[in-house]
Design a protein around this motif. Sequence first.
Motif, mmCIF file in Angstrom:
data_model
loop_
_atom_site.group_PDB
_atom_site.id
_atom_site.type_symbol
_atom_site.label_atom_id
_atom_site.label_comp_id
_atom_site.label_asym_id
_atom_site.label_seq_id
_atom_site.Cartn_x
_atom_site.Cartn_y
_atom_site.Cartn_z
ATOM 1 N N VAL A 157 34.573 13.088 -22.767
ATOM 2 C CA VAL A 157 36.011 12.841 -22.714
ATOM 3 C C VAL A 157 36.242 11.344 -22.543
ATOM 4 C CG1 VAL A 157 38.131 13.211 -21.402
ATOM 5 C CG2 VAL A 157 36.574 15.120 -21.814
ATOM 6 N N ILE A 158 37.011 10.751 -23.452
ATOM 7 C CA ILE A 158 37.312 9.319 -23.418
ATOM 8 C C ILE A 158 38.797 9.154 -23.121
ATOM 9 C CG2 ILE A 158 37.102 7.107 -24.611
ATOM 10 C CD1 ILE A 158 34.449 8.660 -24.313
ATOM 11 N N LEU A 159 39.113 8.462 -22.038
ATOM 12 C CA LEU A 159 40.504 8.254 -21.650
ATOM 13 C C LEU A 159 41.169 7.239 -22.581
ATOM 14 C CD1 LEU A 159 42.598 8.942 -19.365
ATOM 15 C CD2 LEU A 159 41.898 6.782 -18.321
ATOM 16 N N LEU A 160 42.319 7.608 -23.138
ATOM 17 C CA LEU A 160 43.072 6.715 -24.019
ATOM 18 C C LEU A 160 44.310 6.141 -23.337
ATOM 19 C CD1 LEU A 160 42.986 8.815 -27.329
ATOM 20 C CD2 LEU A 160 41.413 7.012 -26.614
ATOM 21 N N TRP A 161 44.849 6.876 -22.373
ATOM 22 C CA TRP A 161 46.064 6.424 -21.685
ATOM 23 C C TRP A 161 46.186 7.184 -20.378
ATOM 24 C CZ3 TRP A 161 50.399 9.300 -20.233
ATOM 25 C CH2 TRP A 161 51.526 8.562 -19.824
ATOM 26 N N ARG A 162 46.685 6.488 -19.353
ATOM 27 C CA ARG A 162 46.940 7.133 -18.060
ATOM 28 C C ARG A 162 48.274 6.665 -17.514
ATOM 29 N NH1 ARG A 162 43.257 3.388 -16.349
ATOM 30 N NH2 ARG A 162 41.588 4.830 -15.796
ATOM 31 N N SER A 163 48.801 7.438 -16.584
ATOM 32 C CA SER A 163 49.950 7.001 -15.800
ATOM 33 C C SER A 163 49.806 7.563 -14.399
ATOM 34 C CB SER A 163 51.265 7.472 -16.433
ATOM 35 O OG SER A 163 52.365 7.026 -15.659
ATOM 36 N N TRP A 164 49.561 6.668 -13.434
ATOM 37 C CA TRP A 164 49.478 7.086 -12.040
ATOM 38 C C TRP A 164 50.874 7.489 -11.556
ATOM 39 C CZ3 TRP A 164 44.660 7.531 -10.400
ATOM 40 C CH2 TRP A 164 43.661 6.671 -10.884
ATOM 41 N N HIS A 165 50.959 8.575 -10.812
ATOM 42 C CA HIS A 165 52.239 9.043 -10.297
ATOM 43 C C HIS A 165 52.414 8.631 -8.836
ATOM 44 C CE1 HIS A 165 53.837 12.059 -13.361
ATOM 45 N NE2 HIS A 165 52.889 11.374 -13.966
ATOM 46 N N GLN A 166 53.622 8.169 -8.504
ATOM 47 C CA GLN A 166 53.931 7.746 -7.143
ATOM 48 C C GLN A 166 55.362 8.144 -6.774
ATOM 49 O OE1 GLN A 166 52.926 3.525 -8.036
ATOM 50 N NE2 GLN A 166 51.861 3.560 -6.068
ATOM 51 N N THR A 167 55.590 8.306 -5.484
ATOM 52 C CA THR A 167 56.940 8.451 -4.968
ATOM 53 C C THR A 167 57.501 7.048 -4.707
ATOM 54 O OG1 THR A 167 56.217 8.487 -2.658
ATOM 55 C CG2 THR A 167 56.299 10.605 -3.837
ATOM 56 N N LYS B 106 31.713 -1.773 -23.156
ATOM 57 C CA LYS B 106 31.365 -1.558 -21.746
ATOM 58 C C LYS B 106 32.275 -0.511 -21.106
ATOM 59 C CE LYS B 106 31.114 -3.947 -17.285
ATOM 60 N NZ LYS B 106 31.252 -5.252 -16.599
ATOM 61 N N ASN B 107 33.564 -0.605 -21.363
ATOM 62 C CA ASN B 107 34.500 0.326 -20.749
ATOM 63 C C ASN B 107 34.285 1.757 -21.237
ATOM 64 O OD1 ASN B 107 36.937 -0.696 -18.936
ATOM 65 N ND2 ASN B 107 36.313 -2.377 -20.273
ATOM 66 N N ILE B 108 33.980 1.910 -22.527
ATOM 67 C CA ILE B 108 33.714 3.257 -23.039
ATOM 68 C C ILE B 108 32.401 3.781 -22.475
ATOM 69 C CG2 ILE B 108 33.310 4.657 -25.089
ATOM 70 C CD1 ILE B 108 35.073 2.748 -26.661
ATOM 71 N N ASP B 109 31.378 2.935 -22.423
ATOM 72 C CA ASP B 109 30.052 3.357 -21.985
ATOM 73 C C ASP B 109 30.022 3.699 -20.498
ATOM 74 O OD1 ASP B 109 27.230 3.809 -22.285
ATOM 75 O OD2 ASP B 109 26.896 1.882 -21.295
ATOM 76 N N ILE B 110 30.623 2.848 -19.662
ATOM 77 C CA ILE B 110 30.539 3.028 -18.211
ATOM 78 C C ILE B 110 31.667 3.900 -17.672
ATOM 79 C CG2 ILE B 110 30.602 1.843 -15.979
ATOM 80 C CD1 ILE B 110 29.260 -0.543 -17.306
ATOM 81 N N TYR B 111 32.888 3.602 -18.087
ATOM 82 C CA TYR B 111 34.050 4.279 -17.500
ATOM 83 C C TYR B 111 34.599 5.406 -18.384
ATOM 84 C CZ TYR B 111 33.952 0.082 -14.628
ATOM 85 O OH TYR B 111 33.559 -0.934 -13.794
ATOM 86 N N ARG B 112 34.039 5.547 -19.599
ATOM 87 C CA ARG B 112 34.564 6.518 -20.559
ATOM 88 C C ARG B 112 36.080 6.332 -20.715
ATOM 89 N NH1 ARG B 112 30.144 6.762 -22.578
ATOM 90 N NH2 ARG B 112 29.025 8.686 -23.068
ATOM 91 N N GLU B 113 36.447 5.102 -21.014
ATOM 92 C CA GLU B 113 37.851 4.721 -21.121
ATOM 93 C C GLU B 113 38.004 3.593 -22.126
ATOM 94 O OE1 GLU B 113 41.124 2.411 -18.271
ATOM 95 O OE2 GLU B 113 39.541 3.619 -17.363
ATOM 96 N N ILE B 114 39.028 3.671 -22.962
ATOM 97 C CA ILE B 114 39.395 2.555 -23.828
ATOM 98 C C ILE B 114 40.542 1.819 -23.147
ATOM 99 C CG2 ILE B 114 40.337 1.866 -26.061
ATOM 100 C CD1 ILE B 114 39.003 4.312 -27.292
ATOM 101 N N PRO B 115 40.342 0.565 -22.732
ATOM 102 C CA PRO B 115 41.404 -0.153 -22.019
ATOM 103 C C PRO B 115 42.724 -0.094 -22.781
ATOM 104 C CG PRO B 115 39.375 -1.413 -21.944
ATOM 105 C CD PRO B 115 39.132 -0.263 -22.887
#
Length: 418
Positions: free
Chosen positions: A366-376, A103-112
């Motif tokens: 494009v399939i997301l494998l990893w993210r890191s949100w940036h914050q101050t 589901k995550n790959i199909d809808i969000y193009r992301e591997i949790p």
Amino acid sequence: MNVSGPFKFMKYFKNTELARLYHVSEKSVRNWIDATVNGKLDLDLYEVDGRRCVANTTKNHDIIRALVNQRKKFTNGRGHKVVIPKPEFYDLFNSKQILDIIKNIDIYREIPHQYGYFDGGARFWDEYAHRLYRESAPNTLNKTIHLLKLNEEYILDQIGDHKVNVIDLGPGNSLPVKGLLGILLEKNMLNKYICIDLSKEVLEIASTNVEHWFDGRVEQRQYVRDITRESFDDIVAEETLVGDGTINLVLLFGGTLSTVRQPDHTLQLIRYSMNRNDIFAYSKKLDSGTSRRYFDFTVNKDALRLPFQEMIPNVLGIDQSFYELEQLYDEEQRMRTIQMKMRIDVTVEFEIDQRKHQLKLQKGDVILLWRSWHQTAKEVIDQFDYNGFDVLQSSLTGDLGYIMAVAKMKQNTTSHEA
């Protein structure tokens, strides 16, 4: 296709938005626009700052759906691979988890991200964390340990004369909390060390380490739970007897919150799971020019691939030659990413509970494998406030690159919903 939600009130689409919505490449979108300009397609275009964009109209969506379906129907067989997951895929994940991955790959193009810690991913992370532990240069692990040491006296003061359960969310190999556990044990304040993670392998590594470090003197509990989407209030209720005065110290280290799709939702689940007097400690790498460029996940300098991120594609049967890895920083979303971009069309065929499922990936997807949100630092504190926490104390490293926040849940208030 339903185009409600974030696209509903837009007059036009950016090429990236349309590509993501229809799971096609940006080049395909540009080709549609060129074909319209040359009279070969009848899309309605919208001009923005001298650039042509596809208008958000029902007519356009009907045409695009037909184009996408036609492309699927007439895919060139030489550029299309049909694969099946490796046997170990079905050993690693249960039916619910497999459907979640699909589901995550199909809808969000992301591997949790959390599924990357299964099997070899957990061992890789253990080796990676030990590499960070040996380094003298600033990194997430050694700076978390440093900040925790600086906050140690304050946390002990907040605990007071109570016994404490240390609840470690996503413990990794427990290296960040080794010193704190030692102090609590020495002062006879530690009740239990409770680890919660989706990966059994991570829990086993953490448990083995703690057993070795403290010669079995630390009472441990391990629970399999996805903290990004599930509360753990039942665990708190089971491990904390009402009226016995035990306080829970909930820890979230290692940048876990930065990797999830909905950080606010995860923070609210944590708050909901805590008792009134419990303490929450959190660490994070902050936004900077250096952090936007830095993507080193290798265990040693000779490692050319990223097995931690590529474990899931591998067990899905998606060969490394079918895609290329990209490491990017998204200025608009302020997010670092590691993603795989498909070089060819691939169909993954699953069999779950004697039912077949197909997952179709197209060249350019494009399939997301990893993210890191940036914050101050301010954004971290504001996020805590927004989600129902009072920050009691926050500390920054001398280079302003890392933060640790110690917080409690707000009393008699209702936080915003994620």
